[in-house]
Design an enzyme around this catalytic site. Structure first.
Site, mmCIF file in Angstrom:
data_model
loop_
_atom_site.group_PDB
_atom_site.id
_atom_site.type_symbol
_atom_site.label_atom_id
_atom_site.label_comp_id
_atom_site.label_asym_id
_atom_site.label_seq_id
_atom_site.Cartn_x
_atom_site.Cartn_y
_atom_site.Cartn_z
ATOM 1 N N HIS A 44 -38.045 13.021 -0.304
ATOM 2 C CA HIS A 44 -37.824 12.529 -1.755
ATOM 3 C C HIS A 44 -38.987 12.164 -2.277
ATOM 4 O O HIS A 44 -39.984 11.474 -1.540
ATOM 5 C CB HIS A 44 -36.940 11.621 -1.960
ATOM 6 C CG HIS A 44 -36.000 11.423 -3.378
ATOM 7 N ND1 HIS A 44 -35.772 12.229 -4.044
ATOM 8 C CD2 HIS A 44 -35.984 10.336 -4.061
ATOM 9 C CE1 HIS A 44 -35.368 11.936 -5.156
ATOM 10 N NE2 HIS A 44 -35.553 10.688 -5.224
ATOM 11 N N TYR A 45 -39.323 11.997 -3.614
ATOM 12 C CA TYR A 45 -40.588 11.682 -4.174
ATOM 13 C C TYR A 45 -40.881 10.212 -4.185
ATOM 14 O O TYR A 45 -42.156 9.743 -4.049
ATOM 15 C CB TYR A 45 -40.757 12.189 -5.472
ATOM 16 C CG TYR A 45 -39.937 11.341 -6.678
ATOM 17 C CD1 TYR A 45 -40.797 10.351 -7.329
ATOM 18 C CD2 TYR A 45 -38.650 11.233 -6.698
ATOM 19 C CE1 TYR A 45 -39.992 9.456 -8.216
ATOM 20 C CE2 TYR A 45 -37.932 10.589 -7.875
ATOM 21 C CZ TYR A 45 -38.850 9.553 -8.504
ATOM 22 O OH TYR A 45 -38.156 8.786 -9.253
ATOM 23 N N TRP A 87 -47.836 10.274 -14.837
ATOM 24 C CA TRP A 87 -47.465 11.454 -13.845
ATOM 25 C C TRP A 87 -48.457 12.612 -14.520
ATOM 26 O O TRP A 87 -48.875 13.508 -13.682
ATOM 27 C CB TRP A 87 -46.061 12.016 -13.561
ATOM 28 C CG TRP A 87 -45.253 11.016 -12.900
ATOM 29 C CD1 TRP A 87 -43.760 10.866 -13.453
ATOM 30 C CD2 TRP A 87 -45.400 10.274 -11.855
ATOM 31 N NE1 TRP A 87 -43.298 9.611 -12.603
ATOM 32 C CE2 TRP A 87 -44.226 9.688 -11.623
ATOM 33 C CE3 TRP A 87 -46.230 10.158 -10.929
ATOM 34 C CZ2 TRP A 87 -44.038 8.662 -10.582
ATOM 35 C CZ3 TRP A 87 -46.350 9.469 -9.890
ATOM 36 C CH2 TRP A 87 -45.164 8.669 -9.638
ATOM 37 N N ARG A 136 -44.269 5.547 -17.429
ATOM 38 C CA ARG A 136 -44.441 6.030 -16.343
ATOM 39 C C ARG A 136 -44.218 7.538 -16.426
ATOM 40 O O ARG A 136 -45.103 8.365 -15.744
ATOM 41 C CB ARG A 136 -43.498 5.712 -15.181
ATOM 42 C CG ARG A 136 -44.019 6.059 -13.789
ATOM 43 C CD ARG A 136 -43.537 5.363 -12.817
ATOM 44 N NE ARG A 136 -41.795 5.521 -12.563
ATOM 45 C CZ ARG A 136 -41.113 4.516 -12.390
ATOM 46 N NH1 ARG A 136 -41.600 3.282 -12.299
ATOM 47 N NH2 ARG A 136 -39.733 4.618 -12.196
ATOM 48 N N HIS A 173 -35.981 20.093 -14.528
ATOM 49 C CA HIS A 173 -35.993 19.044 -13.589
ATOM 50 C C HIS A 173 -35.291 18.905 -12.447
ATOM 51 O O HIS A 173 -35.644 18.583 -11.210
ATOM 52 C CB HIS A 173 -36.200 17.560 -14.535
ATOM 53 C CG HIS A 173 -36.828 16.589 -13.730
ATOM 54 N ND1 HIS A 173 -38.245 16.305 -13.359
ATOM 55 C CD2 HIS A 173 -36.232 15.517 -13.120
ATOM 56 C CE1 HIS A 173 -38.481 15.467 -12.975
ATOM 57 N NE2 HIS A 173 -37.358 14.827 -12.480
ATOM 58 N N LYS A 174 -33.973 19.021 -12.770
ATOM 59 C CA LYS A 174 -32.933 19.033 -11.664
ATOM 60 C C LYS A 174 -32.281 20.400 -11.828
ATOM 61 O O LYS A 174 -32.054 20.620 -12.987
ATOM 62 C CB LYS A 174 -32.155 17.954 -11.572
ATOM 63 C CG LYS A 174 -32.840 16.474 -11.370
ATOM 64 C CD LYS A 174 -32.003 15.292 -11.338
ATOM 65 C CE LYS A 174 -32.602 13.965 -10.899
ATOM 66 N NZ LYS A 174 -33.163 14.059 -9.530
ATOM 67 N N THR A 194 -35.569 6.398 -13.166
ATOM 68 C CA THR A 194 -35.000 6.131 -14.538
ATOM 69 C C THR A 194 -34.824 7.748 -15.053
ATOM 70 O O THR A 194 -35.795 8.634 -14.958
ATOM 71 C CB THR A 194 -36.057 5.575 -15.475
ATOM 72 O OG1 THR A 194 -35.894 4.103 -15.170
ATOM 73 C CG2 THR A 194 -35.443 5.274 -16.807
ATOM 74 N N ASP A 238 -42.163 13.911 -15.717
ATOM 75 C CA ASP A 238 -42.226 13.592 -14.183
ATOM 76 C C ASP A 238 -42.382 14.685 -13.487
ATOM 77 O O ASP A 238 -43.130 14.854 -12.302
ATOM 78 C CB ASP A 238 -40.757 13.033 -13.699
ATOM 79 C CG ASP A 238 -40.281 11.985 -14.758
ATOM 80 O OD1 ASP A 238 -40.179 12.288 -15.970
ATOM 81 O OD2 ASP A 238 -39.819 10.836 -14.317
#
Length: 362
Positions: free
Chosen positions: A33-34, A212, A208, A127-128, A324, A138
């Site tokens: 995982h990241y 990235w 954040r 993203h997912k 988040t 991200d």
């Protein structure tokens, strides 16, 4: 500027984490995982600057704990989710350092996910897997640096084209023309409750998530030949960091919701401050930014290090937002903070190593 060198802080952070976590127990334990990938990326960069082989050994021990013995299988991850591709970037320095074929096999194992990432109609990565039609900032860092380095090393120009395409699509969909900032997420369907029905963009500029972006783009540029696409990406990094520079606080850091420093409930957040500083330092070193940006980096470094505390020998990096999703202003400002969250320690290491490299190059 703080009298202690950036690399000294980086080493203190690495030693703190080693004292507190056996490599295989880094959270979330057992998962590729990241969270671990971001932190260990910073540890590998620290090792490259200070020559501490124990840091590479630690990263290697974690990698071996989450792969099958031959590297052909990841033990626990979500296939096709960008968050579970990012740690693949650790495999390159570990392979270079050891020559172990395990790492070469593991690279192909991670790359096998890329063809299975669901894509928006425009070609952008979800993203997912479960986030239908959603591109989050991200995701650039979670996927593009790994893809671009694989492309360079194994002569796959099609993969370099893919990495660049993802960056260009994210700019097209998420950049706000008025401020130059980038919204956290974009929904091509416009159906998410956070999505602007006209643009598909989320409502806020979360700290954040924007951090990235320039870090990822500069990583990709590092793998590319000097061509017109590289110039285009450099312009993109320059424009975003210039926009962000306008929101730096007096103490040198940036706020959780970047463009609303005086709004109720907003607060100074360390991980985004570290990522912006890391990108600015690297941008100066690569000639993407003017050297005057180093002053902003030094202010950020002083602001972040001034917020730190210690428990015995252990450095305490606080004011870091936990992982988040996408939401409104109140959602972001109400997010819990952790001390020595792996996002925060990783971002801190990126800032320290990039600033040290920039200062050494001056």
């Amino acid at each position: 500027m703080n009298m202690k060198k950036p690399i000294d802080y980086a080493r203190e952070a690495c030693e703190t984490m080693i004292r507190n976590y056996p490599a295989e127990e880094l959270p979330p334990k057992g998962r590729f995982h990241y969270h671990q990938g971001v932190f260990l990326s910073g540890m590998c960069k620290t090792a490259a600057l200070c020559g501490e082989s124990r840091y590479l050994d630690y990263a290697g021990a974690w990698i071996h704990s989450v792969f099958s013995p031959d590297g052909s299988r990841i033990l626990h991850y979500d296939h096709g989710d960008l968050d579970d591709i990012q740690p693949g970037i650790l495999l390159y320095p570990l392979w270079d350092a050891t020559g172990d074929s395990f790492y070469r096999t593991a690279m192909d194992t991670v790359m096998a996910q890329v063809q299975d990432i669901p894509r928006c109609d425009c070609g952008g990565f979800y993203h997912k897997v479960r986030c239908t039609g959603q591109m989050w900032l991200d995701g650039l860092y979670m996927s593009c640096p790994f893809i671009a380095e694989y492309a360079r090393r194994f002569k796959r120009p099609d993969l370099m084209d893919l990495a660049v395409l993802e960056i260009l699509l994210m700019e097209t969909n998420n950049r706000d023309l008025e401020t130059g900032l980038w919204y956290h997420a974009w929904d091509e369907t416009g159906q998410q409750e956070w999505a602007n029905p006209d643009t598909g963009c989320s409502q806020e500029f979360w700290g954040r998530s924007m951090g990235w972006v320039p870090v990822a783009i500069l990583d990709v540029m590092e793998q590319m030949p000097d061509d017109s696409r590289c110039n285009r990406l450099a312009d993109m990094v320059r424009a975003l960091l210039e926009a962000l520079s306008r929101y730096q606080s007096r103490d040198g850091r940036w706020y959780q919701v970047v463009n609303k420093p005086e709004a109720p409930g907003n607060w100074l957040e360390n991980s985004c401050s570290c990522l912006y500083a890391a990108a600015m330092a690297r941008g100066v070193r690569r000639g993407v930014l003017d050297r005057t940006y180093l002053e902003l980096v030094l202010r950020a470094f002083d602001g972040v290090t001034g917020s730190l505390s210690w428990q015995g020998e252990d450095i305490q990096i606080g004011n870091v937002c936990i992982g988040t999703g996408v939401g409104d202003y109140d959602f972001y400002c109400a997010r819990p903070v952790h001390v020595n969250d792996l996002h925060g320690v990783g971002a801190f290491l990126l800032m320290c190593t990039e600033l040290q490299a920039a200062l050494d190059a001056v």
